[in-house]
Design a protein around this motif. Structure first.
Motif, short mmCIF file in Angstrom:
data_model
loop_
_atom_site.label_atom_id
_atom_site.label_comp_id
_atom_site.label_asym_id
_atom_site.label_seq_id
_atom_site.Cartn_x
_atom_site.Cartn_y
_atom_site.Cartn_z
N LEU A 11 -7.86 -4.57 4.24
CA LEU A 11 -7.27 -3.24 4.34
C LEU A 11 -8.10 -2.28 5.19
N GLU A 40 0.81 -1.22 0.00
CA GLU A 40 0.00 0.00 0.00
C GLU A 40 0.84 1.27 0.00
N GLU A 82 -1.05 -3.49 6.31
CA GLU A 82 -0.70 -4.83 5.84
C GLU A 82 0.29 -5.55 6.77
N PRO A 103 -4.86 -1.50 7.42
CA PRO A 103 -4.41 -0.74 6.25
C PRO A 103 -2.91 -0.79 6.01
#
Length: 308
Positions: A200, A46, A206, A204
């Motif tokens: 996520l 991300e 990960e 968020p």
């Protein structure tokens, strides 16, 4: 602000602000920050793919609105077409350029983007305009492990709704060399026999992949695999556009071996940040040692640290 002030039609202009994806971690905060998101530039985590998105359109988009819809930068193309009056032809899964907008060679041209107008007009109640985002990575001269049939370029990750699956992973050199939290992290691509799946919305950054034996993992991965198959059925590879062209007059200052007449060493040119090594160094291009030293001083005065 200066650009908006100079726009002659500011009150009737759709302005989209975003950025390149992923901070260049080796540059520290001088190259930005991914905030809470994991990793940075060159990765499909991300921190390497999320970008800010701010849109202004006086009289149309209400100021202060926030959207948590799943969108991508290539949705801007479809949005601008729609705003300009080019109505995209739609099917259940795809957008097409309408016949009147195509040449004979462009029949049935797929448009990857989605029109964001419903979200811009009413972010609080708009439905999702897309189900998934497909995240590609790779260059033609990069190899993957044997199980990938010797090729690396391709679809590394897919996000559908809150869930994201990683099929191939790699990590930035900066993270690997500075105490990476993932065991045995490497810059080399690793094709995963069992994809990593993250929620996520709950995770968020990960850090906590779903248990691959859980029902939640299986349901999320099944949905992603179906979407991936549908997407790949319509995907047509094209020639690497960045690799096209060999005109030496268009080389950027600082690129290894650059020797064109326009490769001038000045702060404006060396601020481009597109080459490896990151900055012009003695013995590269047409830059002599004196001009390189002058650039180093100019860089230090601007950013507060030496470029090499």
């Amino acid at each position: 602000g200066a650009i908006l002030d100079a726009a002659p039609t500011e009150d009737n202009t759709l302005v989209v602000f975003s950025s390149d994806n992923g901070p260049w971690l080796v540059q520290g905060l001088a190259a930005g920050s991914a905030g809470p998101f994991f990793e940075g530039k060159t990765t499909t985590w991300e921190g390497g793919v999320r970008v800010p998105g701010v849109i202004s359109w006086p009289g149309v988009v209400a100021p202060g609105g926030v959207s948590r819809h799943l969108v991508a930068t290539y949705d801007v193309f479809a949005t601008v077409l729609t705003v300009a009056g080019v109505a995209l032809t739609t099917t259940t899964t795809s957008y097409y350029l309408p016949p009147r907008s195509r040449t004979a060679q462009q029949q049935n041209t797929l448009v990857d983007g989605r029109d964001l107008s419903p979200i811009l007009l009413d972010p609080a109640s708009a439905d999702e305009v897309r189900d998934c985002v497909f995240i590609y990575k790779g260059q033609s001269n990069v190899s993957c492990p044997a199980e990938a049939n010797g090729t690396c370029p391709g679809l590394w990750a897919v996000r559908c709704g809150p869930h994201k699956a990683h099929f191939v992973v790699a990590y930035s050199a900066y993270s690997v060399n500075n105490g990476h939290p993932v065991a045995n992290a490497s810059t080399a691509p690793e094709v995963l026999a069992t994809p990593l799946v993250f929620d996520l919305e709950a995770d968020p950054n990960e850090k906590f992949p779903l248990d691959s034996s859980s029902d939640a993992y299986k349901a999320a991965l099944d949905g992603i695999l179906n979407a991936k198959a549908d997407h790949e059925a319509t995907f047509v590879p094209v020639v690497d556009q960045i690799a096209l062209g060999s005109d030496p007059a268009l080389q950027v200052c600082g690129c290894p071996g650059a020797s064109s007449g326009n490769c001038t060493c000045n702060p404006e040119n060396f601020d481009v940040f597109v080459c490896d090594p990151v900055y012009p160094q003695p013995g590269l291009g047409t830059c002599d040692d004196d001009s390189v030293d002058a650039q180093a001083l100019a860089f230090f005065e601007r950013f507060g640290y030496s470029p090499w």
